[in-house]
Design an enzyme around this catalytic site. Structure first.
Site, short mmCIF file in Angstrom:
data_model
loop_
_atom_site.label_atom_id
_atom_site.label_comp_id
_atom_site.label_asym_id
_atom_site.label_seq_id
_atom_site.Cartn_x
_atom_site.Cartn_y
_atom_site.Cartn_z
N ASP A 8 -1.93 2.76 1.66
CA ASP A 8 -0.70 3.05 0.94
C ASP A 8 -1.03 3.31 -0.53
OD1 ASP A 8 2.05 3.03 0.20
OD2 ASP A 8 1.92 0.88 -0.24
N ASP A 10 1.64 3.32 -3.60
CA ASP A 10 2.35 2.50 -4.60
C ASP A 10 2.17 1.02 -4.31
OD1 ASP A 10 3.40 4.75 -5.92
OD2 ASP A 10 4.95 4.93 -4.38
N ASP A 138 1.57 -2.83 0.92
CA ASP A 138 2.20 -4.00 0.29
C ASP A 138 3.62 -4.25 0.79
OD1 ASP A 138 2.94 -1.58 -1.00
OD2 ASP A 138 3.73 -2.72 -2.69
MG LIG Z 1 3.52 0.40 -1.37
#
Ligand SMILES: [Mg+2]
Length: 180
Positions: A8, A10, A138
């Protein structure tokens, strides 16, 4: 063991949280900043008082926001390290308000990782449709149309600490969690 590793963007390789804080300080200094360590809700705008939420959202929709995000410390080195033995793909979900975000995500990858990595970008809203062995992300819970082929390994963040049933890592300890 060779793996397809989806990573991922961000909150994992691009420091979205710091970008929001910097943007609020610069453009909306009336908004009281929530420090990173006190972040409890994944979507940052939702943790701010209702009257400030449109300002928070406008920060990450501004031109230049995504392009200028700082790399998360250790991430670029970790990707170079993992890339020696694995097939690494950057699997990122663009904002639905895509106008700056989509182009600038490509620019970010080229500027921070180099031109060859541009070919490794996978822009998708539904990550369950991506094939891979692991997804490092996240976001606390990742859902979509199908049961994913990958194991979701959490990139540890203050706002995902309530998740107990998944492996987690950060760029300081990833060596202990996934074999290079
Ligand atoms: Mg993310």
């Amino acid at each position: 063991m060779f793996m397809i590793v989806l990573i991922d963007m961000d909150g994992v390789i691009a420091d979205f949280e710091q970008g929001v804080i910097d943007g609020l300080r610069r453009f909306y200094s009336e908004v009281p900043i929530i420090p990173k360590r006190e972040r409890k809700i994944f979507h940052v705008d939702e943790q701010y008082p209702r009257e400030y939420q449109p300002l928070v959202r406008s920060v990450y929709q501004l031109p230049g926001f995504y392009r200028n995000l700082k790399p998360i410390v250790g991430s670029l080195e970790a990707l170079a390290d993992l890339e020696k033995n694995h097939d690494i793909r950057i699997c990122t979900s663009p904002l639905t308000v895509y106008h700056n975000c989509v182009l600038e995500k490509y620019e970010w990858v080229e500027n921070n990782l180099g031109e060859s990595w541009v070919k490794r970008i996978m822009l998708m809203k539904d990550k369950t449709l991506a094939n891979g062995d692991i997804l490092i992300d996240d976001k606390p819970n990742i859902t979509g149309s199908i049961s994913p082929s990958w194991e979701h390994i959490l990139y540890s963040a203050p706002y995902n600490q309530e998740i107990k049933n998944r492996r987690r890592l950060n760029w300081h300890n990833y060596n202990n969690v996934i074999k290079i």
